[in-house]
Design a protein around this motif. Structure first.
Motif, PDB file in Angstrom:
ATOM      1  N   TYR A  58      10.782   7.201  -3.073  1.00  0.00           N
ATOM      2  CA  TYR A  58      12.175   6.831  -3.329  1.00  0.00           C
ATOM      3  C   TYR A  58      12.273   5.840  -4.489  1.00  0.00           C
ATOM      4  O   TYR A  58      13.062   6.037  -5.427  1.00  0.00           O
ATOM      5  CB  TYR A  58      12.795   6.235  -2.057  1.00  0.00           C
ATOM      6  N   PHE A  59      11.481   4.783  -4.441  1.00  0.00           N
ATOM      7  CA  PHE A  59      11.563   3.771  -5.497  1.00  0.00           C
ATOM      8  C   PHE A  59      10.933   4.253  -6.807  1.00  0.00           C
ATOM      9  O   PHE A  59      11.457   3.970  -7.890  1.00  0.00           O
ATOM     10  CB  PHE A  59      10.904   2.472  -5.031  1.00  0.00           C
ATOM     11  N   ASN A  60       9.844   4.990  -6.716  1.00  0.00           N
ATOM     12  CA  ASN A  60       9.203   5.480  -7.936  1.00  0.00           C
ATOM     13  C   ASN A  60      10.065   6.500  -8.669  1.00  0.00           C
ATOM     14  O   ASN A  60      10.022   6.580  -9.903  1.00  0.00           O
ATOM     15  CB  ASN A  60       7.824   6.074  -7.621  1.00  0.00           C
ATOM     16  N   ASP A  61      10.839   7.273  -7.940  1.00  0.00           N
ATOM     17  CA  ASP A  61      11.745   8.236  -8.572  1.00  0.00           C
ATOM     18  C   ASP A  61      12.813   7.535  -9.407  1.00  0.00           C
ATOM     19  O   ASP A  61      13.390   8.141 -10.318  1.00  0.00           O
ATOM     20  CB  ASP A  61      12.413   9.124  -7.519  1.00  0.00           C
ATOM     21  N   MET A  62      13.098   6.278  -9.080  1.00  0.00           N
ATOM     22  CA  MET A  62      14.123   5.538  -9.816  1.00  0.00           C
ATOM     23  C   MET A  62      13.618   4.983 -11.142  1.00  0.00           C
ATOM     24  O   MET A  62      14.404   4.685 -12.043  1.00  0.00           O
ATOM     25  CB  MET A  62      14.635   4.358  -8.969  1.00  0.00           C
ATOM     26  N   ARG A  63      12.308   4.846 -11.267  1.00  0.00           N
ATOM     27  CA  ARG A  63      11.755   4.132 -12.420  1.00  0.00           C
ATOM     28  C   ARG A  63      12.122   4.771 -13.755  1.00  0.00           C
ATOM     29  O   ARG A  63      12.294   4.069 -14.752  1.00  0.00           O
ATOM     30  CB  ARG A  63      10.226   4.050 -12.291  1.00  0.00           C
ATOM     31  N   SER A  64      12.255   6.087 -13.773  1.00  0.00           N
ATOM     32  CA  SER A  64      12.519   6.773 -15.033  1.00  0.00           C
ATOM     33  C   SER A  64      13.960   6.648 -15.502  1.00  0.00           C
ATOM     34  O   SER A  64      14.268   6.956 -16.648  1.00  0.00           O
ATOM     35  CB  SER A  64      12.162   8.265 -14.901  1.00  0.00           C
ATOM     36  N   SER A  65      14.832   6.198 -14.609  1.00  0.00           N
ATOM     37  CA  SER A  65      16.255   6.187 -14.949  1.00  0.00           C
ATOM     38  C   SER A  65      16.863   4.790 -15.033  1.00  0.00           C
ATOM     39  O   SER A  65      18.074   4.656 -15.208  1.00  0.00           O
ATOM     40  CB  SER A  65      17.041   7.008 -13.920  1.00  0.00           C
ATOM     41  N   ASN A 108       0.865  -1.181   0.000  1.00  0.00           N
ATOM     42  CA  ASN A 108       0.000   0.000   0.000  1.00  0.00           C
ATOM     43  C   ASN A 108       0.900   1.229   0.000  1.00  0.00           C
ATOM     44  O   ASN A 108       1.522   1.559   1.012  1.00  0.00           O
ATOM     45  CB  ASN A 108      -0.910  -0.013   1.230  1.00  0.00           C
ATOM     46  N   ASP A 109       0.975   1.928  -1.159  1.00  0.00           N
ATOM     47  CA  ASP A 109       1.881   3.067  -1.278  1.00  0.00           C
ATOM     48  C   ASP A 109       1.576   4.151  -0.251  1.00  0.00           C
ATOM     49  O   ASP A 109       2.494   4.828   0.227  1.00  0.00           O
ATOM     50  CB  ASP A 109       1.801   3.647  -2.688  1.00  0.00           C
ATOM     51  N   ASP A 110       0.318   4.316   0.095  1.00  0.00           N
ATOM     52  CA  ASP A 110      -0.052   5.368   1.043  1.00  0.00           C
ATOM     53  C   ASP A 110       0.502   5.101   2.438  1.00  0.00           C
ATOM     54  O   ASP A 110       0.669   6.030   3.235  1.00  0.00           O
ATOM     55  CB  ASP A 110      -1.572   5.495   1.119  1.00  0.00           C
ATOM     56  N   GLU A 111       0.790   3.847   2.729  1.00  0.00           N
ATOM     57  CA  GLU A 111       1.308   3.489   4.050  1.00  0.00           C
ATOM     58  C   GLU A 111       2.788   3.833   4.191  1.00  0.00           C
ATOM     59  O   GLU A 111       3.286   4.048   5.302  1.00  0.00           O
ATOM     60  CB  GLU A 111       1.090   1.986   4.294  1.00  0.00           C
ATOM     61  N   PHE A 112       3.489   3.897   3.053  1.00  0.00           N
ATOM     62  CA  PHE A 112       4.925   4.171   3.073  1.00  0.00           C
ATOM     63  C   PHE A 112       5.246   5.272   2.053  1.00  0.00           C
ATOM     64  O   PHE A 112       5.888   5.013   1.034  1.00  0.00           O
ATOM     65  CB  PHE A 112       5.724   2.911   2.744  1.00  0.00           C
ATOM     66  N   PRO A 113       4.793   6.498   2.278  1.00  0.00           N
ATOM     67  CA  PRO A 113       4.928   7.548   1.262  1.00  0.00           C
ATOM     68  C   PRO A 113       6.374   7.861   0.879  1.00  0.00           C
ATOM     69  O   PRO A 113       6.676   8.047  -0.304  1.00  0.00           O
ATOM     70  CB  PRO A 113       4.240   8.758   1.909  1.00  0.00           C
ATOM     71  N   ASN A 114       7.263   7.929   1.856  1.00  0.00           N
ATOM     72  CA  ASN A 114       8.658   8.268   1.544  1.00  0.00           C
ATOM     73  C   ASN A 114       9.345   7.141   0.778  1.00  0.00           C
ATOM     74  O   ASN A 114      10.081   7.387  -0.182  1.00  0.00           O
ATOM     75  CB  ASN A 114       9.424   8.577   2.826  1.00  0.00           C
TER      76      ASN A 114
END
Length: 282
Positions: A249-256, A239-245
């Motif tokens: 962190y992981f979603n920011d990596m997806r584009s690179s 549940n992404d809402d449970e661990f926002p930070n």
């Protein structure tokens, strides 16, 4: 570092010299943070074992030696030369510990690239070389005051570099070690926790002692949201809402990076949880 905490100081006697054996996550920060914790409670800092790869650049070797580091050389043109180099390191460690000083050494050569902390029995055998005439290996834990150290970073600044090395079989140049040192020091790490584990006591073979240290490091490893998020993403439902930070962190990596690279990084974070579950038969 957003917040650095440590625990287990009740396991330390100010009158004793300790052999700290730490999990190896960062080239220099692991020992530096151990020393920060020791200094903050009034104990002397450690002499720190480093590999000869870190002194291939002269100025870096000088800087590390100024900070009480000593070199363990594993190279040589013959088995005899390699042995004599290891004997020199073993005798240095013995002399420092017998003089009431503290020594820090990583549980294995090279940083953990997969999030799995395993002690190499060869490191323990090296420690015993100088003690051959003093005690059998099985008694080394009763001769030295061994304290496992378990350090946990909420964010690993070198996660991507570790993935490139392990997944793409990229080889390091001598300058890579220097670059990784500075990136590890300068880039965000979130929160960091260090546990001084209870002393290891008893009689062990090299493999048994390695397992004992592993159990202590794994059980005392601090699990962060990044670990939980990665584990649930790979093996459960997150549940992404449970661990926002952690999610950011992981979603920011997806584009690179590729999906395989992101999955490998998530494995680095998830593996400590798997290790804990396996150790405790969960």
């Amino acid at each position: 570092i957003d917040e650095f905490t440590f625990s287990g100081i009740e396991n330390l006697d100010p009158k004793k010299g300790y052999l700290f054996i730490g999990n190896h996550r960062d080239i220099t920060l692991d020992s530096a943070l151990c020393n920060f914790a020791l200094d903050s409670i009034g104990l002397d800092t450690t002499f720190n074992a480093i590999g000869d790869n870190l002194v291939s650049v002269d100025w870096m070797g000088d800087l590390l030696r100024l900070n009480k580091s000593f070199v363990i050389s594993r190279s040589g043109t013959s088995k005899k030369e390699i042995y004599l180099n290891l004997l020199k390191a073993s005798e240095f460690i013995k002399n420092k510990l017998e003089g009431g000083n503290h020594v820090w050494i990583a549980q294995k050569q090279g940083r953990s690239k997969d999030g799995i902390d395993k002690t190499d029995p060869a490191v323990l055998k090296m420690l015993h070389i100088a003690l051959r005439k003093t005690c059998d290996f099985q008694d080394i834990a009763n001769y030295y005051n061994i304290i496992p150290c378990s350090i946990s970073y909420e964010i690993d600044p070198l996660a991507a570099e570790k993935t490139k090395q392990s997944l793409n079989n990229e080889t390091k140049s001598k300058n890579d070690d220097i670059f990784h040192i500075f990136k590890g020091v300068m880039m965000p790490k979130g929160r960091v926790h260090l546990t001084f584990c209870p002393p290891v006591l008893g009689t062990f073979s090299p493999e048994e002692l390695a397992n004992e240290i592993d159990k202590s490091i794994i059980n005392n490893f601090k699990i962060w949201d990044t670990n939980i998020y990665a584990y649930q993403t790979l093996y459960e439902t997150v549940n992404d809402d449970e661990f926002p930070n952690a999610s950011k962190y992981f979603n920011d990596m997806r584009s690179s990076m590729t999906n395989d690279e992101l999955g490998d990084i998530m494995s680095q974070y998830a593996n400590p949880i798997i290790a804990k579950k396996e150790l405790n038969n969960e």
